[in-house]
Each structure stands twice: as structure tokens, then as C-alpha cells.
Motif scaffolding. Sequence first.
Motif, mmCIF file in Angstrom:
data_model
loop_
_atom_site.group_PDB
_atom_site.id
_atom_site.type_symbol
_atom_site.label_atom_id
_atom_site.label_comp_id
_atom_site.label_asym_id
_atom_site.label_seq_id
_atom_site.Cartn_x
_atom_site.Cartn_y
_atom_site.Cartn_z
ATOM 1 N N UNK A 1 0.827 -1.203 0.000
ATOM 2 C CA UNK A 1 0.000 0.000 0.000
ATOM 3 C C UNK A 1 0.872 1.269 0.000
ATOM 4 N N UNK A 2 0.226 2.352 -0.192
ATOM 5 C CA UNK A 2 0.940 3.593 -0.438
ATOM 6 C C UNK A 2 0.900 4.562 0.734
ATOM 7 N N UNK A 3 0.663 4.021 1.930
ATOM 8 C CA UNK A 3 0.677 4.841 3.135
ATOM 9 C C UNK A 3 1.643 4.250 4.137
ATOM 10 N N UNK A 4 2.206 5.122 4.959
ATOM 11 C CA UNK A 4 3.178 4.680 5.956
ATOM 12 C C UNK A 4 3.084 5.582 7.180
ATOM 13 N N UNK A 5 3.200 4.959 8.344
ATOM 14 C CA UNK A 5 3.196 5.722 9.586
ATOM 15 C C UNK A 5 1.907 5.521 10.346
ATOM 16 N N UNK A 6 1.986 5.654 11.667
ATOM 17 C CA UNK A 6 0.791 5.403 12.458
ATOM 18 C C UNK A 6 0.119 6.688 12.913
ATOM 19 N N UNK A 7 0.869 7.656 13.372
ATOM 20 C CA UNK A 7 0.247 8.948 13.693
ATOM 21 C C UNK A 7 0.636 9.993 12.656
ATOM 22 N N UNK A 8 1.908 10.012 12.275
ATOM 23 C CA UNK A 8 2.354 10.883 11.175
ATOM 24 C C UNK A 8 2.264 10.012 9.932
ATOM 25 N N UNK A 9 1.149 10.097 9.234
ATOM 26 C CA UNK A 9 0.821 9.113 8.203
ATOM 27 C C UNK A 9 0.991 9.735 6.817
ATOM 28 N N UNK B 1 2.389 11.047 -15.506
ATOM 29 C CA UNK B 1 0.976 11.393 -15.388
ATOM 30 C C UNK B 1 0.816 12.883 -15.160
ATOM 31 N N UNK B 2 -0.299 13.273 -14.597
ATOM 32 C CA UNK B 2 -0.576 14.691 -14.345
ATOM 33 C C UNK B 2 0.386 15.244 -13.292
ATOM 34 N N UNK B 3 0.597 14.461 -12.235
ATOM 35 C CA UNK B 3 1.363 14.979 -11.098
ATOM 36 C C UNK B 3 1.803 13.826 -10.209
ATOM 37 N N UNK B 4 2.768 14.101 -9.338
ATOM 38 C CA UNK B 4 3.039 13.242 -8.192
ATOM 39 C C UNK B 4 2.789 14.088 -6.950
ATOM 40 N N UNK B 5 2.590 13.416 -5.816
ATOM 41 C CA UNK B 5 2.334 14.193 -4.621
ATOM 42 C C UNK B 5 2.246 13.349 -3.382
ATOM 43 N N UNK B 6 1.830 14.007 -2.313
ATOM 44 C CA UNK B 6 1.795 13.356 -1.012
ATOM 45 C C UNK B 6 0.667 13.965 -0.188
ATOM 46 N N UNK B 7 0.049 13.126 0.618
ATOM 47 C CA UNK B 7 -0.935 13.598 1.585
ATOM 48 C C UNK B 7 -0.435 13.169 2.967
ATOM 49 N N UNK B 8 -0.234 14.130 3.840
ATOM 50 C CA UNK B 8 0.336 13.886 5.168
ATOM 51 C C UNK B 8 -0.760 14.085 6.205
ATOM 52 N N UNK C 1 -5.180 19.447 10.005
ATOM 53 C CA UNK C 1 -5.864 18.720 8.933
ATOM 54 C C UNK C 1 -4.812 18.194 7.944
ATOM 55 N N UNK C 2 -5.164 17.233 7.096
ATOM 56 C CA UNK C 2 -4.174 16.646 6.180
ATOM 57 C C UNK C 2 -3.537 17.693 5.260
ATOM 58 N N UNK C 3 -2.235 17.559 5.109
ATOM 59 C CA UNK C 3 -1.458 18.446 4.234
ATOM 60 C C UNK C 3 -1.223 17.723 2.913
ATOM 61 N N UNK C 4 -1.751 18.270 1.849
ATOM 62 C CA UNK C 4 -1.523 17.673 0.529
ATOM 63 C C UNK C 4 -0.622 18.597 -0.280
ATOM 64 N N UNK C 5 0.405 17.999 -0.869
ATOM 65 C CA UNK C 5 1.358 18.755 -1.688
ATOM 66 C C UNK C 5 1.451 18.063 -3.040
ATOM 67 N N UNK C 6 1.362 18.853 -4.083
ATOM 68 C CA UNK C 6 1.343 18.312 -5.446
ATOM 69 C C UNK C 6 2.479 18.907 -6.267
ATOM 70 N N UNK D 1 -8.985 14.965 2.117
ATOM 71 C CA UNK D 1 -8.229 16.164 2.501
ATOM 72 C C UNK D 1 -8.947 17.411 2.007
ATOM 73 N N UNK D 2 -8.523 18.560 2.523
ATOM 74 C CA UNK D 2 -9.032 19.817 2.009
ATOM 75 C C UNK D 2 -9.903 20.585 2.984
#
Lengths: 324, 324, 324, 324
Positions: free
Chosen positions: A1-9, A18-25, A76-81, C13-14
Motif C-alpha cells: 500500500x501507499x501509506x506509511x506511519x501510524x500517527x504521522x501518516x 501522469x498529471x502529477x506526483x504528490x503526497x498527503x500527510x 488537517x491533512x497536508x496535501x502537496x502536489x 483532505x481539504x
Amino acid sequence: MNSFGRKYRVSIFGESHGVAVGVCIDGCPVGIALQQEDFLADLQRRKSGAKGTTPRVEADMPEIVSGVFNGKTTGAPITVIFRNENTRSGDYANLVAMPRPGHADYVASQKFGGYADYRGGGHFSGRVTLGMVAAGVVAKKMLTGSSIEASILEVGGKKFGEHEALLKEAMSKGDSLGGVVECHAKNIPVGLGEPFFDSVESLISHAIFSIPAVRGIEFGKGFAAAAMRGSEHNDAITDASGKTATNNAGGVNGGITNGNDVVFRVAIKPTSSISAPQQTYHFEKQTVEILEVKGRHDACIVLRVPVVVEAAAAMVLADLLLLR
Amino acid sequence: MNSFGRKYRVSIFGESHGVAVGVCIDGCPVGIALQQEDFLADLQRRKSGAKGTTPRVEADMPEIVSGVFNGKTTGAPITVIFRNENTRSGDYANLVAMPRPGHADYVASQKFGGYADYRGGGHFSGRVTLGMVAAGVVAKKMLTGSSIEASILEVGGKKFGEHEALLKEAMSKGDSLGGVVECHAKNIPVGLGEPFFDSVESLISHAIFSIPAVRGIEFGKGFAAAAMRGSEHNDAITDASGKTATNNAGGVNGGITNGNDVVFRVAIKPTSSISAPQQTYHFEKQTVEILEVKGRHDACIVLRVPVVVEAAAAMVLADLLLLR
Amino acid sequence: MNSFGRKYRVSIFGESHGVAVGVCIDGCPVGIALQQEDFLADLQRRKSGAKGTTPRVEADMPEIVSGVFNGKTTGAPITVIFRNENTRSGDYANLVAMPRPGHADYVASQKFGGYADYRGGGHFSGRVTLGMVAAGVVAKKMLTGSSIEASILEVGGKKFGEHEALLKEAMSKGDSLGGVVECHAKNIPVGLGEPFFDSVESLISHAIFSIPAVRGIEFGKGFAAAAMRGSEHNDAITDASGKTATNNAGGVNGGITNGNDVVFRVAIKPTSSISAPQQTYHFEKQTVEILEVKGRHDACIVLRVPVVVEAAAAMVLADLLLLR
Amino acid sequence: MNSFGRKYRVSIFGESHGVAVGVCIDGCPVGIALQQEDFLADLQRRKSGAKGTTPRVEADMPEIVSGVFNGKTTGAPITVIFRNENTRSGDYANLVAMPRPGHADYVASQKFGGYADYRGGGHFSGRVTLGMVAAGVVAKKMLTGSSIEASILEVGGKKFGEHEALLKEAMSKGDSLGGVVECHAKNIPVGLGEPFFDSVESLISHAIFSIPAVRGIEFGKGFAAAAMRGSEHNDAITDASGKTATNNAGGVNGGITNGNDVVFRVAIKPTSSISAPQQTYHFEKQTVEILEVKGRHDACIVLRVPVVVEAAAAMVLADLLLLR
């Protein structure tokens, strides 16, 4: 899967072409100052451009899409693209029939049945580590007072700095080189790590082996410890803060940080994509054929890896800090 | 935390000198024949008794408490318990003030504030790996047609078998030796592994580093790959099943099994508990003192580790098989 | 946390007035046809515009950022983003000192210490359910042969359709109404559900209570079952497919689908944001004051909820299908 | 799956007529006084013996197998086991061919393909909730200063206390009754809850629906809120501690505790096992037949449920406390 971490996920997404790569924290504490500029130094260290790295140069400009308000994290979740811009996808069409040796082409076609995005390695591309670097930047900000620094020890079996002639020669033959990266995390509090299964080494190695091209990891004396005696390897405790006379353990006992520097080394294989001719199986012709890989590649990916190694370590240590 | 795996989920519990150690296995498929006898061969391989292992010998008789009906797994959690019987807890009382170098004593006292069960290492004891071995036995049964075999390559820097004089000499001095274990998983299906973060190497290394005394892991050529060229390291694909001419990758590309043997090596440090005198900090006297560790210990824990390494690999591969 | 699901894993997110809201979906199988148009029908059902809904109308145009190649899902994470465009953030500044009754303003200020994005409810906004609707669209595609349909039973205590005069009257007073939504999932395979803890009802209720304004959920006869006798409530099995004469159980026995329709009802409270004057505590003046909420709001949010309820159910059932 | 919770992680195991049922609790903080006696009061409340409960009476004596040292929790997993003693398994053999209406017999045979332990409901038995009650006892100890109390509101549609004639009459006919339980959690700190997906209501409902026989849950005014107006339902904040004039929200706003009592109600269906004759499908004869259920059962399981409801709430609130 593409997620890692238990509290800082940390959740990674995107494809090379593709269009973009990114991360949701998810799980980042509130009140951490964060803006686009904060990412640039680490992103720059991951960038290509140096001799031995790919001629594909991307702007890698991060867009913060969520989780920051008035310049501070909100909880709240931080998404960076990162938008992909400089792609040449035509280069990859023939790899479906002729999988590149050492690459994920064959296993991806088996696992994803022809649906995987094969352009530039798709979701298997090292480009996906951009999201890890971004997550590492935020994690480092959480580790106030600590430092995490990775550097290259060796390239192609030579000490870093003494390797340049070798690299030039390998490149001239369309070949590639590997190397070894060492990481030091300093001023890490005592008590991070959640054994039995979530020891510091378990979590760091888990994150590190998600970086493409990693083949090994060792902590402290590592493989050399296997040839030592207990009387040599044991680190004598010398004061009430847990400081040890030596640091053969690499800062971890029983899976938990002991207050000394966390030290580990990572083996990076030579880039699989080489332009020199190689044999591989042609799945349509059903014979072994000679493949000449096109596209733009790093002859020595290890040159770009240290900041990704730091990010992996920072993600883990930030998560353990929140879990403590 | 003390659980590992996403569908085949293994939870470890127990202390070395408490009532029992054990394991709760969730997510095991139904209909697998399972009885007490099935555990005995692997448990025997983990047992002490050989030269270089601890004189504490436990019966290690598994009690299946749940999850099996009419000799078959039911799909409900399987709990297996091993009662502790042969304990001498008085040996450990002084380690609270004088933590053993290389051991978890100091970090445990910091992290658990004096509440940790220090007897025999408590929950940090290698005895807790009994539960892993049990989980490995069940996992191996799920991996029909595959084999997972680990063996010792080196002890104390010598080839296994040529090490015996060295071991005798180290023991005579109250010292200990480490070693290297190699594991081969054969006939593993193509396509296991869930990158980005849950690559085969990520999950195996995560599980392996939960075994006490592990200091490093490498897949395929591992650290040696860092000194190779791409043209040497790449494994040419030779047929439609993905078979490769060489297996430098150790059976994994892009974090996913490629159908060739999965091969990895594990570095085991010399046992930290040695009877030879060592320096450590005395937290009551607030000075460095000489410690002579009592209790019964393994001079060469690596002799008992291979079956635990197999168990870790089996747990991961069984989980990935269910996730595929 | 902002993720849900074990194999079909949805991360939200968001913020309402930030750059965008969106969703990252991990674990979606390969080969599912997916394009922007596929989202539009369900997004339209969630949109405002009808009488009783907010005058803030957003384009809600989904951008697929990753995970789709040649019009099909690739097995990599699917990220979908919705840019926010029609925002008026000035309306919300005074809510920091005067938290709105029934809203998250007070708890958010306590939990996030003043760092939460308060504009339009920030990450607590119903706007965040856009990502759920998108995840529901993909999940419905995975549930081939099944249908999931939610509709409004009641508004403000009146049967749906007979409620319009009541709504008009409530709106004229700046007040709001709640309602009840019922959902039917048909042609669901027997055997979905992973008790003990991950029963169908546990997972559906978990997902449903993440939708803002939900106050209750009941399956089958629900609360009415508490007044029935076993002889009345038990559903007689009538054939080899598990079909029952009645469906008082709502399609679930022992936490597992039994092949009959899964039926549940959801209670939606009246929207907390009302323009009628209300008392609340003024944290700067330290007295109770009269608040008149500005901003644009739904007088009857239940009108927009059915498609979100469907999405929650679809996410759960798709996940359970993958886990089976 | 059989685990629940993110930091306070509860894993349930065992079968009604197997060797034992039990629980493994991971993530409990250190230093909590814990001994066998601490479990007895809550276990007693769950026990049968009163009119309307099963004549199967078990000793239910908990054995603490791990995680406690010198009478205090150590931070390692706490395993508690309850041996089964008073079993009569012969009663259940015919239920494989003739599944009991309302029970898990049919879905279990479909899902587990004949391997499930059918004796006494096996892992679906209410007996498995013993482990939850044990986990609740430990959780309540973590919630210092708070109280969690559940009680019966109604039995068979009558107010509790006024129901006894009805119960007697139902029992005389071999029938069963359901009921409603209400739970109040007092002095809960402001700020517990991790929306978007892990709201207080999401987690409590998730845990509650794992209790066999639960059909509905509602918070605060619950379903009645659907017929209220915003001006009625909104709770006016009256002081700086967040105290509200009314508590229609049941102590939760935006998925987060607001410092007022957390209040919820749970609907319990009438016990499915009744001795009165019922129709069900005979899978061998392939016709509908009359079933008369043998075995020993509760005519009114709701009488034993309140302490289990408390345990579910306590587990969730303890976990949220650790996560805060």
C-alpha cells in the motif's frame, strides 16, 4: 500500500509521466510554520542536473493544496502536489514486450495485467520519492533540536570524491554505478521505538526499502558486528544520560533509541536503466533479444538519494515522537 | 506495537519470566490442518541445548487455545500459549541500577519508567520469538508449494562449521559471538509485494528487525551491489516465466517478487549478555562500575536464529499472498 | 484520522475555503474504466441549488491527478481534486470569539488551539464530503451487479414530498430542518463482513458517522426491534440461497451479509447554521451574547445527503468485497 | 478482523465451547494497578443467573497471562484468558443442516465453508464479549476522573422495571425480548475525537455494533433530532468551559467531545435463539422445516448488555485519550 506511519501518516500518489506526483500527510501537529519555500532546499538536493544524473530536469515546484492556514499547519491533512511537465512518453512504448532487466516492467505487467502506467516507470518511478522528500521536510520541522543528515560514502566501490573518473568511464559505456549512503540522526530523544514489531530499525528499514534501488541496510556496526565479540561490540554506558563510550549499536538498543546518534548505512544498486545493450526476453517474439534502453536516466542514482534517505528517517522518527 | 501484518496479522505477547509467552494470529484462512505436533519441529530448532546456547531449557510445549476445531483452522483468531517454567528471576534484580551494555535495560527503564518487567529481559527477551516461530509454522502451511529455508553462513567471522574452536575459546572467556544467516524462499509466486511502501523488502526487513540482535539485512547481492555496474548487476530475463540468468536482485524487482528465489542475509550481533566483566554506569552510585552479568545466556544466539528468520519471512509472504 | 478502509483505502483532505478538497483512493483494482464524466451524476446529486440548500454553488469539477492511464485504473492510488472557487471567507471571522451552537467551532478551537482553518468550517465543512462522493463513485463501479440507493424518508418529521410547506415556513424564520435517509443495497453477495470488530454494521456506521450532521443509524427494524419478540423478529430462511421470508435483520446476521437487501436508516439533524438569532458564549467578552450567523448555508442539509450515504455504504462494501 | 483501536488496541479471541476466550490489549500505559480482583465486579454484571438469562453459568475467572508485573501494567501487551468449563456441545450438531433464523449459522457456513466452530455459536457467541469487558475494565482505569455508566431503559417496549410480567410471559412461550440501553460518559475531557473518519460517534458505533444483537445506535436526541428545528436542537454555549444549556448533541460536536456528557442509546434485538418452533430451510432435505432450538440461551440478552456497552465506550474513549 501507499501509506506509511501510524500517527504521522504519509500517503504517496502519482506517476512519472501522469498529471502529477504528490503526497498527503495526515497527523501533523498544529502550528508548524510551513510555506512553499520551506520545501525548496531539500527538493533541490534531490534534483537532477549534476554529472551522472538524468537530463530530464523538472521544476518540482510544490503546490500546498490543503492543511495550511495563515502560514501554519492546522492539524488537517497536508496535501502537496508536483505537476509533471518535462515528459517524453514515447520513449517507453516498447518496454511492454521487452521488460528491462532489473526494472519493475515484468512484475508490473504480471501484477497489474497490462493496466499499469508504464511511461517512465509510472508509479514505480523514483520520481514518486518527491512526495517522500516533502513529507521529510515537514517531519524535520517536527524534530526540533534534532538533525538528520545523510551523505554518500562510496560510489562504485570508491570513496566519494575519488569516484569521478570511474563515473565518467561508466557513462561513456552507457553503464551505471551504485553506492553507499550513511545517515546520522543526532540529538534524538531517548525512548523512541515501539517494539516488539515497531522497533526503530524495523520502521526505518521499512521506509528505506520503499526507496527504489535500495538493496541493504545496516545499523551501527551492521554486518561487521557479526564478526565481533560481545566484549568488543557492547557499548559501555558512561553517564546518567545514557551516553556510551562507543556507538557500535548505532544509537538503538532493544529497538529503542538510547540517546546516542542513530547511524545507519544504505546500499544502492547501480541504476537498472542503462543504454548499453542487454539481453532480455521478448514476450511477443518469445525469444531472448538485445534491448537498448532509450529515455533519459540517471547513470548514478545514488547521487540523488541522500535527501530521500533523510526523509525516510525523519518520517519514522517524527511518527515515533508522536507515539511516545 | 506488538502486531504485524495486514491480513495475516500476528500479535505477540508475554515476558521471559512471566506466566507465559504466546501469539494471537488473526486472518488465517480456514481449513488448514493444525495440531500441537505441527509446531514441534520448528520449536525444536529454536531450542537451546547445543554448545553455545543457554543452559535454561524450557519444554516449549504449545497450547492451542482458540481458532482450531476438529483439527482444522476455523477462520477465527488462533491463540497459542507457551507457559514459562524454568525461570530464576532472582538473577536480574541488580540490572535496574546497573543496565547491561548492549541490552534494553537502560532504554526500558527510561521508556517504561521503572514499570517494565526486567526479569530475563521481560518482553524484550528473545523468548518472545517463540510466538513468531509459531506464527511461522502456520504461515508455512499457507505457502503450499513454496519452501523457506534459513541457515547459518558464518559465526564470529568464520564459515559455519569452521567456527567451533573459536566458539569454545570465546565461551571460555565468558564472551560471545555473532554471525550471518542466509534465507532462501523458493517457488514464490510472481507478483507478491505492495509498493510503494509495502515492498517485499520493506515488509521482510520490518519483521526481521523485530528479532532481537539483528543489525543488518541485504537482499540479493546487497551491499556488494553498491560496487557493481548496472551491466553486471542486471539479471537478464530468459524465459516467459520471468526466470533470470543470474539472481543478483534476490528475487525482487520494484518491490515485487519476480518468481526467482527470494534471497536475503541477516547480520546477528554477538549476544550482549556476557559473563566477562564490563563497564557500565551505576545509576544509584552515579559512577562507572564493573558489571558481571549473571543469569543463563546464549554465548552465540545466532545458532538459534535461523528458524526465527524463516518465520519472519513466512509471515510476510503469507500476508502478501492473502493481499494479492 | 482522515483515512478509512483496509484494502480499499480512502483518504480525505481539504478545507471549505482553502485551495481545494479532494480524495486519495488506495487499493482500487486495475482495469476499471474511469474518467471525469463518471463522477458528474453523483456530484450533481450532492450539489446545492434546490430550495432549502445553500446559495453557494460550486462547479465541483473533478480533476483526476493520478491512478488512471488510458481511461482505466492502474492499481496505483487515484487522487481526485476539486478546486474551491466560490468562497466568501470574510463572513466567518467573528466565529472565533463567538462559536456557533451545534457547530465544531468551539471544539476545534480547543483541540487545534487556534490554528484550525475556520473559514466555512474548514476541514469540518460538509464540503469535504465531495471526496467521499468521488470514492463512492469508484466503489460502486467495483460492486458490479449490485445497486446502492439512498433516498429521503422524512423531512422535519413529515413524509418526504409532504414537507415543502414546512420547509418554506422554517426558511422564512431563518430556521432549519433535519430528516431521515434510508439506504438499500441490493444484490450484495453473501459473506461480506469481518467480525468480531469489523462487522458490516460496524464499518457502515463508522463511515456514516463521519458525515457531518448524522445523529443515529439503525439496521433493518432497528430501534423498533427492541420492542419485538424473537418469534416476530427472526427472519425465516426459505431457500438454499439464504433468502428470508421477512428482512427484519436488514440483510446482516452475525455481522455478515446474508444475501438479502442491506437496509439501514440514518438520522440527520437540522443544520446548525441558522440565521435566526441564538445565544452563545462570547469568549472575549466572557458573557452570553446573541449570535446572528452570516454566511451562506443549507436550511435543510438532508436534501443533499442521500448520495453521501450511498458513497459511505459503497466504500465499505467494496472494501469488504476485496477482503473476502 | 478481531482487533480494534489505534493506540489502545484490543484483540479478541476464543470460542464459546473451545478451550478459552480472551483478549490481548496492546498499548496500555505503564503503572496502572491491575490484578484479578479488578475484573470481577464488571464480569459479575455480565454474568448470567438472573431470570431471563441462560442457565449456563461459568466461573468467568480471568487469568492475567502477561503485561503485569508487581501488580502494575508494564507497557507490554496484557493478555487475559477465561477458560470455558460449563459446555454441552452435543446440543448444536443439527444446526449445520438447519441454520437458526436470526443467527450467524447460515452466513458462517457460507463464509467459512464448514470449518467454523459451530458449538455454542463458536467465535460468534456473546461469550466472546468477556474479552471486551476485560478490556473495558482496564480502559476505565485509564479514564481517571471520568465515569461511564450504562443502564437499561426499556425491555420489550416497556420501561425497565415494568417489564417483568412481560418477560415471564415471553419465557413461558419459549420466546425472547429485546430492549434499549442508554450510556452516559461523564467528565470526559474536551477535544477527544479524530475526524474526518474517526469521530467519537464513528468509533463508538464501530465498537458497539461488534456486540452481538445490536441493531441501532443514536447520540443525544438521535432519531428525534430529525424532526426538530435547528433553533430547538442547537445547544446554547453558556460558559467558558463549553457547558451547554441543553445537551441535544449528546456531548459531541463535529465528531469531537465538547465537555458535556457523552450520551447514546443502543437498540438490542430479542435473542434469536428461542425454543418456540420456527421455520427454517433444511439444507440437506432442501425443504422448509420446523426447527426447535435446544441448548441453553438468554431469553432477554439485553439484561447482560449494559456492562458490555460501557466497555465498548471505555475502549474508544481511552484510545482517543491516548491519541489526543
